[in-house]
Design a protein around this motif. Sequence first.
Motif, PDB file in Angstrom:
ATOM      1  N   ILE A  12     -89.808  13.288 -20.800  1.00 51.06           N
ATOM      2  CA  ILE A  12     -89.406  13.799 -22.120  1.00 51.06           C
ATOM      3  C   ILE A  12     -90.314  13.207 -23.207  1.00 51.06           C
ATOM      4  CG2 ILE A  12     -87.596  13.599 -23.890  1.00 51.06           C
ATOM      5  CD1 ILE A  12     -85.538  13.987 -21.647  1.00 51.06           C
ATOM      6  N   ILE A  13     -90.539  11.903 -23.133  1.00 49.57           N
ATOM      7  CA  ILE A  13     -91.302  11.224 -24.191  1.00 49.57           C
ATOM      8  C   ILE A  13     -92.768  11.653 -24.177  1.00 49.57           C
ATOM      9  CG2 ILE A  13     -92.134   8.920 -24.934  1.00 49.57           C
ATOM     10  CD1 ILE A  13     -89.336   7.885 -23.917  1.00 49.57           C
TER      11      ILE A  13
ATOM     12  N   TYR B 119     -79.822  15.596 -22.627  1.00 52.45           N
ATOM     13  CA  TYR B 119     -80.779  15.458 -23.730  1.00 52.45           C
ATOM     14  C   TYR B 119     -81.858  16.544 -23.635  1.00 52.45           C
ATOM     15  CZ  TYR B 119     -83.760  13.354 -27.249  1.00 52.45           C
ATOM     16  OH  TYR B 119     -84.499  13.146 -28.379  1.00 52.45           O
ATOM     17  N   GLU B 120     -82.285  16.796 -22.393  1.00 53.47           N
ATOM     18  CA  GLU B 120     -83.302  17.829 -22.172  1.00 53.47           C
ATOM     19  C   GLU B 120     -82.795  19.204 -22.623  1.00 53.47           C
ATOM     20  OE1 GLU B 120     -86.570  17.277 -18.664  1.00 53.47           O
ATOM     21  OE2 GLU B 120     -84.526  17.768 -18.107  1.00 53.47           O
TER      22      GLU B 120
ATOM     23  N   PHE C  89     -92.102  11.351 -37.557  1.00 54.02           N
ATOM     24  CA  PHE C  89     -92.961  12.175 -38.425  1.00 54.02           C
ATOM     25  C   PHE C  89     -92.354  12.335 -39.817  1.00 54.02           C
ATOM     26  CE2 PHE C  89     -94.438  14.642 -34.395  1.00 54.02           C
ATOM     27  CZ  PHE C  89     -95.095  13.502 -33.972  1.00 54.02           C
TER      28      PHE C  89
ATOM     29  N   ARG D 115     -84.547  12.090 -32.129  1.00 59.06           N
ATOM     30  CA  ARG D 115     -85.694  12.439 -31.289  1.00 59.06           C
ATOM     31  C   ARG D 115     -86.920  11.712 -31.819  1.00 59.06           C
ATOM     32  NH1 ARG D 115     -86.134  18.694 -31.388  1.00 59.06           N
ATOM     33  NH2 ARG D 115     -88.126  18.286 -30.393  1.00 59.06           N
ATOM     34  N   LEU D 116     -87.898  11.594 -30.943  1.00 54.87           N
ATOM     35  CA  LEU D 116     -89.125  10.862 -31.290  1.00 54.87           C
ATOM     36  C   LEU D 116     -89.762  11.367 -32.575  1.00 54.87           C
ATOM     37  CD1 LEU D 116     -91.130  10.487 -27.983  1.00 54.87           C
ATOM     38  CD2 LEU D 116     -90.286   8.653 -29.437  1.00 54.87           C
ATOM     39  N   GLU D 117     -89.682  12.690 -32.767  1.00 55.50           N
ATOM     40  CA  GLU D 117     -90.351  13.317 -33.903  1.00 55.50           C
ATOM     41  C   GLU D 117     -89.793  12.854 -35.237  1.00 55.50           C
ATOM     42  OE1 GLU D 117     -89.337  14.749 -31.218  1.00 55.50           O
ATOM     43  OE2 GLU D 117     -91.128  15.628 -30.312  1.00 55.50           O
TER      44      GLU D 117
ATOM     45  N   TRP E  64     -86.902  10.075 -18.488  1.00 52.27           N
ATOM     46  CA  TRP E  64     -87.145   9.782 -19.908  1.00 52.27           C
ATOM     47  C   TRP E  64     -88.638   9.806 -20.214  1.00 52.27           C
ATOM     48  CZ3 TRP E  64     -83.495  10.849 -22.909  1.00 52.27           C
ATOM     49  CH2 TRP E  64     -82.160  10.563 -22.597  1.00 52.27           C
TER      50      TRP E  64
ATOM     51  N   HIS F 163     -93.577  20.174 -33.260  1.00 55.50           N
ATOM     52  CA  HIS F 163     -93.017  19.642 -34.498  1.00 55.50           C
ATOM     53  C   HIS F 163     -94.077  18.950 -35.345  1.00 55.50           C
ATOM     54  CE1 HIS F 163     -89.151  20.159 -32.468  1.00 55.50           C
ATOM     55  NE2 HIS F 163     -88.752  20.384 -33.700  1.00 55.50           N
TER      56      HIS F 163
ATOM     57  N   PHE G 123     -84.549   6.658 -30.335  1.00 55.20           N
ATOM     58  CA  PHE G 123     -83.374   7.383 -29.804  1.00 55.20           C
ATOM     59  C   PHE G 123     -82.669   6.697 -28.629  1.00 55.20           C
ATOM     60  CE2 PHE G 123     -85.097  10.115 -26.195  1.00 55.20           C
ATOM     61  CZ  PHE G 123     -86.450   9.845 -26.331  1.00 55.20           C
TER      62      PHE G 123
ATOM     63  N   TRP H 146     -83.411  14.856 -36.855  1.00 59.00           N
ATOM     64  CA  TRP H 146     -84.685  15.304 -37.440  1.00 59.00           C
ATOM     65  C   TRP H 146     -84.468  16.556 -38.288  1.00 59.00           C
ATOM     66  CZ3 TRP H 146     -87.673  19.728 -37.209  1.00 59.00           C
ATOM     67  CH2 TRP H 146     -88.981  19.607 -37.719  1.00 59.00           C
TER      68      TRP H 146
ATOM     69  N   VAL I 119     -80.525  12.129 -19.169  1.00 56.36           N
ATOM     70  CA  VAL I 119     -81.727  12.969 -19.231  1.00 56.36           C
ATOM     71  C   VAL I 119     -81.403  14.456 -19.344  1.00 56.36           C
ATOM     72  CG1 VAL I 119     -83.792  13.708 -17.967  1.00 56.36           C
ATOM     73  CG2 VAL I 119     -83.172  11.301 -17.993  1.00 56.36           C
TER      74      VAL I 119
ATOM     75  N   ARG J  86     -94.305  19.876 -26.072  1.00 55.84           N
ATOM     76  CA  ARG J  86     -93.127  19.956 -26.929  1.00 55.84           C
ATOM     77  C   ARG J  86     -93.371  19.211 -28.238  1.00 55.84           C
ATOM     78  NH1 ARG J  86     -89.632  16.505 -27.862  1.00 55.84           N
ATOM     79  NH2 ARG J  86     -90.113  15.211 -26.070  1.00 55.84           N
ATOM     80  N   ARG J  87     -93.990  18.028 -28.135  1.00 59.87           N
ATOM     81  CA  ARG J  87     -94.211  17.226 -29.339  1.00 59.87           C
ATOM     82  C   ARG J  87     -95.115  17.952 -30.328  1.00 59.87           C
ATOM     83  NH1 ARG J  87     -95.622  11.187 -28.551  1.00 59.87           N
ATOM     84  NH2 ARG J  87     -94.979  11.205 -30.714  1.00 59.87           N
TER      85      ARG J  87
ATOM     86  N   LEU K 148     -83.135  19.651 -26.293  1.00 56.40           N
ATOM     87  CA  LEU K 148     -84.505  20.000 -26.697  1.00 56.40           C
ATOM     88  C   LEU K 148     -84.832  21.449 -26.331  1.00 56.40           C
ATOM     89  CD1 LEU K 148     -86.457  16.752 -25.661  1.00 56.40           C
ATOM     90  CD2 LEU K 148     -85.462  17.314 -27.877  1.00 56.40           C
TER      91      LEU K 148
END
Lengths: 176, 280
Positions: A166-167, B58-59, B116, B111-113, A163, A176, B46, B70, B55, A172-173, B62
Amino acid sequence: MNDKPEIKLLGDLIKLLKKYGIDTFSLLIDMLSTPEFNDLLVATLTKTIEVSRISKAEKTETKRTPRDFRSSLVELGISDPEKSDLLLKFHDNLMGKNILPTLRDIQAFVSDTGLPSIKSSARSKAIVPLIKSLSELSLDELRTKIAIVKAVSSQNDRSLEGWSNIILDKERRGTH
Amino acid sequence: MAKKVSLINMKGGVGKSTLTVNLAWHFAAYSRWKKKVLVIDLDPQFNASQYLLGVSQYENILKENTPTIWDVLEQNTRTPSGKNVQLDPFDPICNVVGYFSGGKVDLIPSRLELAFSLKNPGQKERRLSKLVEKIENEYDLILIDCAPTESILTIAAYLTSDFILVPVKPEYLSSIGLPLLVNSMEDFKKDNEDHELQLAGVVFNATTEYSPEEELSKATVRQIAERNGWYVFKAEVPYSRSFPKGAREGQPIFGTSYSRGVQVARFNIFAQEFAGRIGL
């Protein structure tokens, strides 16, 4: 104190004599001396020995079952190679705990797929009845039921490291 | 048509994601329910996606650019290149588990984004409800795991939901989240009088039943609930080591080796009461 077994036996007999009384012992002596009782005693002892022998034989047979059971799945390949292949893979994955790793998982699978319930108290004992139930299904039914079983995820699949990667994946981040 | 429920509390760490995921599994897996359940992860942290997917899965989402929540909120957003992306409503849905009985759990991952999206909120809050309108006939129950802060994500959740379920951990700071939620819902109702949003209830989550502090918090929460005409569930969800273990193993609590009959039974009692409240 005298540790000789015959003296211990004498001590126990005295205790029993005290417990049951001298009259009961006299009656027992009379009963033991009749030929009918002698026959009954021989018959009872013979039966007890026979039951004990059968029980031991059954235990030995149970111990041998997993290997014999797998052989029976291999033999099934002569008449139904595809089913044999599916069942063997399923059996081997169960034995290796790659699928349904707990008894609870097996019971949930049985319940979800509508198979006859398994009353075993240990996972290892539930494997044979499970495969037997599956072997009675048609090939299509077998494929459908087996398909819902998911392989056990490796521990790494839920690791904090995974994880974190990924974070913290900045590349990748940045997209976006 | 699906029953749509948002799990929300303005305080983090009260067990929203864990409760969401375990309710989803419960209604999908047990043969007396056999429900088709969709979980929508509407939290940039998330956690529900982490719990349900693991993992690798989810990977893959992405890597393969599978749409997430999102993308749902960002669709139709004009870009400098003039792109105006319209999602197929089923594209962001991934299947987590399907049962032979017909029950299943699907997920729209987060997702983290997603954070945004909050920086540029213009007109995005209705996009989720519009997407759900198109897919809800496929489901019996839609559970939305919300972020613990007031934002367009909260409004998007309210607009999509028929019911709100409020998990409260009976401790001082967690109880403060409740008046914040009261304000948030009142503001929403003023701006959206035509949208019927009901409170399924407040549930005490991760209770231990020993601490006097806990009893004090429960009493405070009950007072706030009574003042606002909110239902407080009779059933409580007690803390169990099965919850963190389940999250680590990607299992519902009834599937972990730690779960004890009594804890699973108490969760089942809550689920039964919850189903009654929302008419499932």
